[in-house]
Motif scaffolding. Structure first.
Motif, mmCIF file in Angstrom:
data_model
loop_
_atom_site.group_PDB
_atom_site.id
_atom_site.type_symbol
_atom_site.label_atom_id
_atom_site.label_comp_id
_atom_site.label_asym_id
_atom_site.label_seq_id
_atom_site.Cartn_x
_atom_site.Cartn_y
_atom_site.Cartn_z
ATOM 1 N N CYS A 144 0.840 -1.195 0.000
ATOM 2 C CA CYS A 144 0.000 0.000 0.000
ATOM 3 C C CYS A 144 0.875 1.245 0.000
ATOM 4 O O CYS A 144 1.798 1.368 0.821
ATOM 5 C CB CYS A 144 -0.911 -0.006 1.227
ATOM 6 S SG CYS A 144 -1.899 1.508 1.407
ATOM 7 N N ARG A 145 0.603 2.171 -0.916
ATOM 8 C CA ARG A 145 1.407 3.392 -1.018
ATOM 9 C C ARG A 145 1.387 4.192 0.287
ATOM 10 O O ARG A 145 2.316 4.937 0.590
ATOM 11 C CB ARG A 145 0.864 4.281 -2.144
ATOM 12 C CG ARG A 145 0.819 3.612 -3.500
ATOM 13 C CD ARG A 145 2.207 3.592 -4.118
ATOM 14 N NE ARG A 145 2.237 2.746 -5.287
ATOM 15 C CZ ARG A 145 1.879 3.138 -6.513
ATOM 16 N NH1 ARG A 145 1.440 4.362 -6.704
ATOM 17 N NH2 ARG A 145 1.973 2.304 -7.522
ATOM 18 N N PHE A 146 0.310 4.055 1.034
ATOM 19 C CA PHE A 146 0.102 4.903 2.204
ATOM 20 C C PHE A 146 0.641 4.280 3.489
ATOM 21 O O PHE A 146 0.627 4.911 4.537
ATOM 22 C CB PHE A 146 -1.400 5.183 2.354
ATOM 23 C CG PHE A 146 -1.744 6.200 3.403
ATOM 24 C CD1 PHE A 146 -1.286 7.507 3.330
ATOM 25 C CD2 PHE A 146 -2.542 5.851 4.489
ATOM 26 C CE1 PHE A 146 -1.602 8.439 4.302
ATOM 27 C CE2 PHE A 146 -2.878 6.776 5.469
ATOM 28 C CZ PHE A 146 -2.405 8.079 5.367
ATOM 29 N N HIS A 147 1.178 3.062 3.440
ATOM 30 C CA HIS A 147 1.470 2.356 4.692
ATOM 31 C C HIS A 147 2.561 3.019 5.521
ATOM 32 O O HIS A 147 2.605 2.847 6.743
ATOM 33 C CB HIS A 147 1.812 0.878 4.405
ATOM 34 C CG HIS A 147 3.248 0.615 4.059
ATOM 35 N ND1 HIS A 147 3.688 0.377 2.781
ATOM 36 C CD2 HIS A 147 4.367 0.530 4.843
ATOM 37 C CE1 HIS A 147 4.986 0.146 2.780
ATOM 38 N NE2 HIS A 147 5.418 0.246 4.021
ATOM 39 N N THR A 148 3.447 3.806 4.894
ATOM 40 C CA THR A 148 4.515 4.455 5.660
ATOM 41 C C THR A 148 3.992 5.593 6.531
ATOM 42 O O THR A 148 4.699 6.049 7.436
ATOM 43 C CB THR A 148 5.593 5.012 4.710
ATOM 44 O OG1 THR A 148 4.984 5.958 3.803
ATOM 45 C CG2 THR A 148 6.238 3.892 3.908
ATOM 46 N N ARG A 149 2.769 6.029 6.294
ATOM 47 C CA ARG A 149 2.200 7.135 7.073
ATOM 48 C C ARG A 149 0.897 6.753 7.770
ATOM 49 O O ARG A 149 0.315 7.559 8.488
ATOM 50 C CB ARG A 149 1.938 8.330 6.149
ATOM 51 C CG ARG A 149 3.148 8.794 5.367
ATOM 52 C CD ARG A 149 2.771 9.866 4.364
ATOM 53 N NE ARG A 149 2.484 11.125 5.024
ATOM 54 C CZ ARG A 149 1.822 12.136 4.447
ATOM 55 N NH1 ARG A 149 1.360 11.991 3.221
ATOM 56 N NH2 ARG A 149 1.611 13.243 5.096
ATOM 57 N N CYS A 150 0.438 5.543 7.543
ATOM 58 C CA CYS A 150 -0.875 5.132 8.033
ATOM 59 C C CYS A 150 -0.839 4.840 9.535
ATOM 60 O O CYS A 150 0.011 4.081 10.008
ATOM 61 C CB CYS A 150 -1.346 3.887 7.277
ATOM 62 S SG CYS A 150 -2.994 3.338 7.769
ATOM 63 N N PRO A 151 -1.780 5.396 10.306
ATOM 64 C CA PRO A 151 -1.821 5.125 11.748
ATOM 65 C C PRO A 151 -2.314 3.720 12.086
ATOM 66 O O PRO A 151 -2.189 3.285 13.225
ATOM 67 C CB PRO A 151 -2.794 6.189 12.277
ATOM 68 C CG PRO A 151 -3.670 6.507 11.115
ATOM 69 C CD PRO A 151 -2.798 6.379 9.900
ATOM 70 N N ALA A 152 -2.874 3.008 11.112
ATOM 71 C CA ALA A 152 -3.430 1.672 11.372
ATOM 72 C C ALA A 152 -2.749 0.603 10.522
ATOM 73 O O ALA A 152 -3.347 -0.418 10.195
ATOM 74 C CB ALA A 152 -4.932 1.674 11.105
#
Length: 340
Positions: free
Chosen positions: A303-311
């Motif tokens: 997921c592109r967002f996993h480095t910033r995702c809180p979950a």
């Protein structure tokens, strides 16, 4: 690497909640740029959606997510690297310019920089009349001097500027007035589709509201179809029928405006909606995203967002989520969407 067939098929099933033929359909669109040292920048990385006649699709995301590049690709101002762009049932992806040129009358763009979009050495009337002279049709009456003058006066009335503005130069107007002129120029040939690339982001807040209201009024009056690109959710909420949220070249959430903005399911969309200023005393504070946006040249795996995702969870770091429908008017690309 391009989308797998299953990913592409899933994306196509979510192109639009409507049954009628779309005015614009993009299918698995990629736009890549070759950089130095053999690096590749994938600005748009497998995007699919449709826009129905009379609809306003808001395309929202942070700077650098690829939304402006995608907007230019929609009108063939930039050629795509892969995928299809279909306008009114016709595949225009690789049409030569001589065949594409008549279709350009039906597809127009309003750019972000109102001053750079206008030739400072030419009067407004000359700038607006040029498309009518260039795109001549079988209706020659449309291109007589009297008809052109009449059309320009109509346009000034549509965008609430005096007719005397036609005799003036771009530097004589404010930013908001110049953007009204750019809107008038986009409408001069009576297009069916208008792509607006952050048309209010460079304007004062008070002027932004006026221009957004103008876009909304014109859309209803002329039954226009918009792709409205913005990074401000308040602007998108005001004008859009549907919203597509973009992050690092991909669509992470897509659906009806109320569904996406009132019940966001992707953590990135949730962060965007919670970052909108809340004037209500006691309203919850927004959740700050950790870290910076990754480089579009070296995007994270999974997921592109996993480095910033809180979950974030382990699966997110290795497996890219597919845009999946969670209800008839709402789709999200997340392994663990927030469902209400």
């Amino acid at each position: 690497m391009h989308s797998t067939p299953s990913t592409a098929q899933a994306a196509r099933s979510l192109l639009s909640p409507y049954a009628a033929q779309p005015l614009l359909a993009i299918r698995d669109v990629y736009k890549t740029y070759s950089l130095k040292r053999g690096q590749t920048l994938r600005a748009v990385d497998g995007v699919s959606f449709t826009v129905m006649p009379g609809e306003v699709l808001g395309l929202v995301g942070e700077s650098g997510c690829g939304k402006s590049t995608l907007g230019r690709c929609l009108l063939r101002l930039n050629d795509v690297s892969a995928g299809q762009i279909i306008f009114d049932g016709q595949d225009i992806t690789h049409l030569p310019e001589r065949i594409l040129r008549p279709l350009r009358q039906q597809m127009q763009m309003v750019f972000q920089d109102s001053y750079a979009s206008l030739n400072p050495r030419r009067r407004i009337g000359d700038l607006l009349a040029e498309p009518l002279r260039v795109h001549r049709t079988q209706d020659e009456h449309r291109h007589t001097s009297a008809a052109i003058v009449h059309r320009l006066e109509e346009l000034m009335e549509l965008v609430s500027l005096p007719r005397a503005a036609l005799e003036r130069y771009p530097h004589e107007f404010s930013g908001g007035q110049r953007q009204r002129i750019n809107i008038a120029r986009a409408l001069v040939l009576s297009p069916r589709l208008v792509v607006a690339d952050e048309p209010v982001s460079a304007l004062d807040v008070s002027v932004q509201a006026q221009i957004v209201n103008l876009f909304a009024d014109l859309q209803k009056q002329l039954v226009l179809t918009y792709v409205f690109i913005a990074h401000d959710l308040a602007v998108v909420r005001q004008i859009s029928t549907r919203v597509a949220v973009m992050y690092l070249g991909v669509i992470v959430e897509l659906g009806q405006t109320d569904a996406v903005l009132h019940n966001p399911a992707h953590p990135y969309t949730i962060a965007l909606t919670q970052a909108v200023p809340r004037p209500v005393v006691g309203a919850p504070r927004h959740v700050l995203l950790r870290g910076d946006i990754p480089s579009p040249v070296n995007k994270p795996a999974g997921c592109r967002f996993h480095t910033r995702c809180p979950a974030v969870q382990a699966r997110c770091q290795s497996e890219a989520p597919i845009l999946t429908q969670i209800n008839p008017d709402h789709a999200v690309a997340c392994h663990y969407p927030v469902l209400k």
